[in-house]
Design a protein around this motif. Structure first.
Motif, PDB file in Angstrom:
ATOM      1  N   GLY A  71     -11.037  18.014 -40.981  1.00 38.14           N
ATOM      2  CA  GLY A  71     -11.529  16.945 -41.834  1.00 38.14           C
ATOM      3  C   GLY A  71     -12.738  16.226 -41.280  1.00 38.14           C
ATOM      4  N   ILE A  72     -13.474  16.866 -40.385  1.00 46.83           N
ATOM      5  CA  ILE A  72     -14.635  16.245 -39.750  1.00 46.83           C
ATOM      6  C   ILE A  72     -15.874  16.493 -40.604  1.00 46.83           C
ATOM      7  CG2 ILE A  72     -16.130  16.305 -37.712  1.00 46.83           C
ATOM      8  CD1 ILE A  72     -13.612  17.182 -36.134  1.00 46.83           C
ATOM      9  N   GLY A  73     -16.672  15.452 -40.808  1.00 52.05           N
ATOM     10  CA  GLY A  73     -17.866  15.577 -41.627  1.00 52.05           C
ATOM     11  C   GLY A  73     -19.151  15.711 -40.843  1.00 52.05           C
ATOM     12  N   ALA A  74     -19.153  15.228 -39.589  1.00 47.85           N
ATOM     13  CA  ALA A  74     -20.362  15.313 -38.764  1.00 47.85           C
ATOM     14  C   ALA A  74     -19.957  15.306 -37.300  1.00 47.85           C
ATOM     15  CB  ALA A  74     -21.308  14.151 -39.052  1.00 47.85           C
ATOM     16  N   LEU A  75     -20.744  15.979 -36.480  1.00 50.22           N
ATOM     17  CA  LEU A  75     -20.485  16.085 -35.049  1.00 50.22           C
ATOM     18  C   LEU A  75     -21.555  15.317 -34.282  1.00 50.22           C
ATOM     19  CD1 LEU A  75     -19.633  19.894 -34.975  1.00 50.22           C
ATOM     20  CD2 LEU A  75     -18.008  17.999 -34.754  1.00 50.22           C
ATOM     21  N   VAL A  76     -21.105  14.532 -33.309  1.00 49.42           N
ATOM     22  CA  VAL A  76     -22.003  13.744 -32.471  1.00 49.42           C
ATOM     23  C   VAL A  76     -22.044  14.418 -31.106  1.00 49.42           C
ATOM     24  CG1 VAL A  76     -22.499  11.480 -31.495  1.00 49.42           C
ATOM     25  CG2 VAL A  76     -21.339  11.655 -33.709  1.00 49.42           C
ATOM     26  N   VAL A  77     -23.176  15.004 -30.772  1.00 47.33           N
ATOM     27  CA  VAL A  77     -23.320  15.792 -29.541  1.00 47.33           C
ATOM     28  C   VAL A  77     -24.286  15.077 -28.612  1.00 47.33           C
ATOM     29  CG1 VAL A  77     -23.714  18.097 -28.623  1.00 47.33           C
ATOM     30  CG2 VAL A  77     -23.095  17.811 -31.035  1.00 47.33           C
ATOM     31  N   THR A  78     -23.946  15.060 -27.314  1.00 47.54           N
ATOM     32  CA  THR A  78     -24.809  14.413 -26.327  1.00 47.54           C
ATOM     33  C   THR A  78     -25.265  15.423 -25.279  1.00 47.54           C
ATOM     34  OG1 THR A  78     -23.147  13.807 -24.653  1.00 47.54           O
ATOM     35  CG2 THR A  78     -23.336  12.389 -26.594  1.00 47.54           C
ATOM     36  N   ALA A  79     -26.199  14.992 -24.446  1.00 40.55           N
ATOM     37  CA  ALA A  79     -26.743  15.851 -23.395  1.00 40.55           C
ATOM     38  C   ALA A  79     -25.711  16.188 -22.329  1.00 40.55           C
ATOM     39  CB  ALA A  79     -27.948  15.167 -22.745  1.00 40.55           C
TER      40      ALA A  79
END
Length: 318
Positions: free
Chosen positions: A273-281
């Motif tokens: 049910g995830i709509g967007a992924l927040v990715v970091t360095a």
């Protein structure tokens, strides 16, 4: 009457908390208040018995100057005078309730927040009593600051100064346990900006998912407005059953840990049910130029953080 009114006003919130907790266990359990010097000295049940026996000393060392001031207050002020007004009686009831609840009960979920916060009731009462006692001494022209109170006051300020410095000097300590607090301040600032952008440019009900792999994840709660799929391994703190947390982590953690193609990432994210992924360095996929992080169009991008809509993930295998 005021207590009943407060309970009535708080009832909708309290009922919603209870209704949304799927964990069937009680959030509070019986436990004698922890006293640091006794840790590891003996085993249970002798440890609990010793903690109970030394509970007054535990509170005295914790309250410090306030404890000494409270004792001085009750030596100077007759009980009839202290309880002559409703405010005075309320202070005594708050102190008794705070010390009793904090002494024999604790939170059953993660840290003992109950034990840390309920004693604030006693702290407020003992603070007022200390001020009144010192005022009485001043009015009687006998204000020779008691040596014990002076020593405890200095000790209290010293520990406060230690905590103030420690919160800012942890990065120089090289202790791994402190790294989780702000190991990468630049990424934390970038996440704050990213979540602020998401709050104004993405639907409010869109589920944003940051990496749940760190021991504790705070950024989505501190800066975000949208919900998240799973916080971290301690997500049961928010009412989810441990089995559901483990299941969600098993589905979501590989997105930020393993080398997956865009199609697999999209499948796993949509199933959660995830709509967007927040990715970091700091996330492993970031360092691979051929990963889905770079092969897909980002809704938001800066040098340290990217937000990718799940619907925009490309399915090609790197």
């Amino acid at each position: 009457m005021s207590g009943l009114l407060s309970a009535a006003l708080a009832a909708p919130y309290l009922l919603s908390v209870l209704a949304n907790r799927t964990d069937g266990g009680s959030p509070i359990r019986l436990s004698i208040r922890r006293f640091g010097p006794l840790d590891g000295l003996v085993d249970e049940p002798a440890l609990s018995a010793l903690r109970l026996l030394l509970l007054p000393l535990n509170y005295y060392t914790a309250l410090g100057v306030f404890a000494a001031g409270a004792l001085l207050f009750w030596r100077l002020v007759p009980r009839r005078e202290a309880h002559g007004r409703e405010a005075g009686r309320l202070l005594t009831l708050c102190a008794a309730a705070g010390l009793l609840l904090g002494g024999v009960l604790r939170s059953a979920i993660l840290n003992n927040d109950l034990g840390a916060r309920v004693v604030l009731l006693a702290q407020v009462a003992t603070l007022v009593w200390t001020v009144v006692a010192l005022t009485r001494l001043a009015e009687a022209r006998r204000l020779r600051f008691p040596r014990l109170l002076a020593a405890l006051l200095i000790l209290g300020y010293a520990t406060t100064l230690y905590g103030f410095v420690g919160m800012r000097a942890y990065s120089a300590s090289d202790r791994p346990a402190f790294a989780r607090l702000a190991g990468r301040p630049d990424i934390d600032r970038a996440l704050r900006a990213a979540y602020a952008w998401a709050g104004t440019h993405l639907p409010r009900d869109l589920v944003l998912q940051q990496s749940p792999l760190p021991r504790r994840v705070f950024d989505f709660g501190l800066y975000g407005l949208q919900p998240t799929g799973v916080a971290d391994a301690e997500a049961r703190l928010f009412g989810a059953p441990p089995e559901a947390v483990a299941s969600r982590l098993a589905a979501v953690a590989p997105l930020f840990r393993d080398r997956l193609d865009g199609a697999e990432v999209r499948r796993r994210a949509e199933s959660a049910g995830i709509g967007a992924l927040v990715v970091t360095a700091q996330d492993p996929p970031w360092s691979s130029p051929d990963s889905w992080v770079w092969r897909s169009r980002a809704a938001y991008a800066d040098p340290l953080v990217r937000i990718l809509r799940v619907e925009d993930l490309r399915g090609e295998t790197p």
